[in-house]
Design a protein around this motif. Structure first.
Motif, PDB file in Angstrom:
ATOM      1  N   LEU A  51       0.947  -1.243  -0.074  1.00 55.77           N
ATOM      2  CA  LEU A  51      -0.165   0.005  -0.161  1.00 55.77           C
ATOM      3  C   LEU A  51       0.864   1.387   0.023  1.00 55.77           C
ATOM      4  O   LEU A  51       2.030   1.337   0.422  1.00 55.77           O
ATOM      5  N   GLN A  52       0.323   2.386  -0.560  1.00 61.40           N
ATOM      6  CA  GLN A  52       1.069   3.631  -0.635  1.00 61.40           C
ATOM      7  C   GLN A  52       0.470   4.386   0.628  1.00 61.40           C
ATOM      8  O   GLN A  52      -0.783   4.078   1.211  1.00 61.40           O
ATOM      9  N   THR A  53       1.261   5.146   1.207  1.00 65.01           N
ATOM     10  CA  THR A  53       0.771   6.082   2.546  1.00 65.01           C
ATOM     11  C   THR A  53      -0.676   6.684   2.248  1.00 65.01           C
ATOM     12  O   THR A  53      -0.514   7.134   0.994  1.00 65.01           O
ATOM     13  N   GLY A  54      -1.486   6.388   2.898  1.00 64.04           N
ATOM     14  CA  GLY A  54      -2.892   6.964   2.976  1.00 64.04           C
ATOM     15  C   GLY A  54      -3.876   5.984   2.171  1.00 64.04           C
ATOM     16  O   GLY A  54      -5.127   6.380   2.090  1.00 64.04           O
ATOM     17  N   PHE A  67     -12.963  -6.194   6.522  1.00 64.12           N
ATOM     18  CA  PHE A  67     -12.033  -5.585   7.244  1.00 64.12           C
ATOM     19  C   PHE A  67     -11.243  -4.491   6.305  1.00 64.12           C
ATOM     20  O   PHE A  67     -11.139  -4.782   5.209  1.00 64.12           O
ATOM     21  N   THR A  68     -10.814  -3.230   6.987  1.00 64.36           N
ATOM     22  CA  THR A  68     -10.395  -2.420   6.198  1.00 64.36           C
ATOM     23  C   THR A  68      -8.986  -1.913   6.654  1.00 64.36           C
ATOM     24  O   THR A  68      -8.896  -1.655   7.969  1.00 64.36           O
ATOM     25  N   ILE A  69      -7.908  -1.869   5.720  1.00 66.70           N
ATOM     26  CA  ILE A  69      -6.782  -1.748   6.306  1.00 66.70           C
ATOM     27  C   ILE A  69      -6.314  -0.155   5.720  1.00 66.70           C
ATOM     28  O   ILE A  69      -6.433   0.181   4.478  1.00 66.70           O
ATOM     29  N   THR A  70      -5.664   0.569   6.596  1.00 65.41           N
ATOM     30  CA  THR A  70      -5.183   1.976   6.162  1.00 65.41           C
ATOM     31  C   THR A  70      -3.838   2.225   6.223  1.00 65.41           C
ATOM     32  O   THR A  70      -3.404   1.734   7.320  1.00 65.41           O
ATOM     33  N   ALA A  71      -3.034   2.264   5.214  1.00 66.61           N
ATOM     34  CA  ALA A  71      -1.565   2.803   5.320  1.00 66.61           C
ATOM     35  C   ALA A  71      -1.361   4.053   6.017  1.00 66.61           C
ATOM     36  O   ALA A  71      -1.840   5.171   5.596  1.00 66.61           O
ATOM     37  N   LYS A  72      -0.788   4.260   6.975  1.00 63.61           N
ATOM     38  CA  LYS A  72      -0.444   5.455   7.764  1.00 63.61           C
ATOM     39  C   LYS A  72       1.109   5.864   7.669  1.00 63.61           C
ATOM     40  O   LYS A  72       1.140   6.987   7.264  1.00 63.61           O
ATOM     41  N   LYS A  73       2.053   5.297   7.534  1.00 66.71           N
ATOM     42  CA  LYS A  73       3.337   5.561   7.333  1.00 66.71           C
ATOM     43  C   LYS A  73       4.312   4.468   6.775  1.00 66.71           C
ATOM     44  O   LYS A  73       3.876   3.266   6.882  1.00 66.71           O
ATOM     45  N   LYS A  74       5.450   4.715   6.125  1.00 68.12           N
ATOM     46  CA  LYS A  74       6.216   3.502   5.650  1.00 68.12           C
ATOM     47  C   LYS A  74       6.669   2.663   6.341  1.00 68.12           C
ATOM     48  O   LYS A  74       6.882   3.283   7.756  1.00 68.12           O
TER      49      LYS A  74
END
Length: 282
Positions: free
Chosen positions: A200-203, A253-260
């Motif tokens: 995933l990319q951030t955000g 479920f939902t996964i959210t990318a926060k930071k690298k």
């Protein structure tokens, strides 16, 4: 006996509206089911009697989307010809239990098939469907207990399109299905995630479906699936923390990318668990 009943498959599919033409769909009780009540020679008048049943060189089949069904649920039923170059085609199908009672109803999936004219107890081609050599209909399984197995009887017409009932080949085929365990007796035996290695990319967000299956691959409904971030809590967020499986045995479920960074997540249902890896890039 089956050969006798194919004579009842009268007026099946001809490309005109003459008296013996049913390009818009045949009458009911023309499937080769031995229990049908067409009876005697009434339906044999002006029938497709040039050849014996299944005398042609084509292949005619009834195929089911599963070998078991869940009461009240649906299956796709595909009726098809192969190795044929006929001008037009037609079919009719029904489903009966071991006692000979019609079981369940049919619903069309497109404009090549129809069921309404038969109150859902049969499915057949439409006029548009005569240009096809394969049709798929939805069978809605009975929600009550029936005598197993349920057998699908189908008859098909490989027609020459000359607006007569002569020189058309009639085929019959059948296939059977039995009920799987009902949802209430479906105990969890396996768990799996729709993706196990994610980037995933951030955000960015991504939905993950966790499927819980039981015996005979039944869908386990109402079991709680818990999510846990084992590594990388600063890199990702997952929601919800726990979710019950729906009637398809799925929890989303939902996964959210926060930071690298890299993360690992475990999903657990009862004593079963599965893991996924997530890589977050900028």
């Amino acid at each position: 006996m089956v050969k006798k009943y194919v004579l009842f498959f009268i007026l099946f599919i001809i490309g005109s509206n003459v008296a013996f033409g049913f390009s818009g769909g045949p009458p009911a009780e023309r499937t080769g089911n031995p229990g049908e009540t067409c009876g005697g020679t009434t339906c044999a008048s002006n029938c497709h009697t040039s050849y014996s049943e299944n005398e042609g060189s084509a292949s005619f089949q009834v195929n089911l989307s599963a070998s078991h069904y869940t009461p009240g649920d649906a299956l796709d039923i595909t009726i098809s010809f192969a190795n044929s170059s006929a001008a037009i085609y037609g079919f009719e199908v029904t489903a009966v239990d071991a006692d000979g009672n019609i079981a369940g109803t049919f619903t069309p999936k497109d404009n090549t098939t129809q069921t309404e004219a038969y109150s859902g107890l049969y499915a057949a081609h439409t006029k548009t469907g005569t240009a096809k050599d394969q049709w798929t209909v939805q069978w809605n399984a009975p929600s009550w207990q029936v005598t197993e197995p349920i057998t699908f009887y189908a008859a098909g017409n490989e027609a020459n399109g000359d607006s007569s009932s002569f020189n058309d080949y009639i085929y019959t085929a059948n296939a059977s299905v039995t009920a799987s365990s009902t949802p209430s007796s479906c105990e969890a035996e396996s768990i799996s995630a729709s993706s196990t290695d994610i980037e995933l990319q951030t955000g960015e967000t991504r939905e993950i479906t966790v499927a819980v299956k039981g015996n005979n691959n039944c869908d386990v409904e109402g079991v709680t699936v818990k999510s846990k971030i084992n590594k990388g809590k600063r890199s990702i967020k997952i929601s919800p923390e726990k979710e019950e499986t729906d009637d398809d045995g799925n929890a989303i479920f939902t996964i959210t990318a926060k930071k690298k960074g890299n993360a690992k997540v475990t999903f657990k249902a009862e004593k079963l668990k599965t893991k996924i890896k997530i890589k977050v890039v900028e």
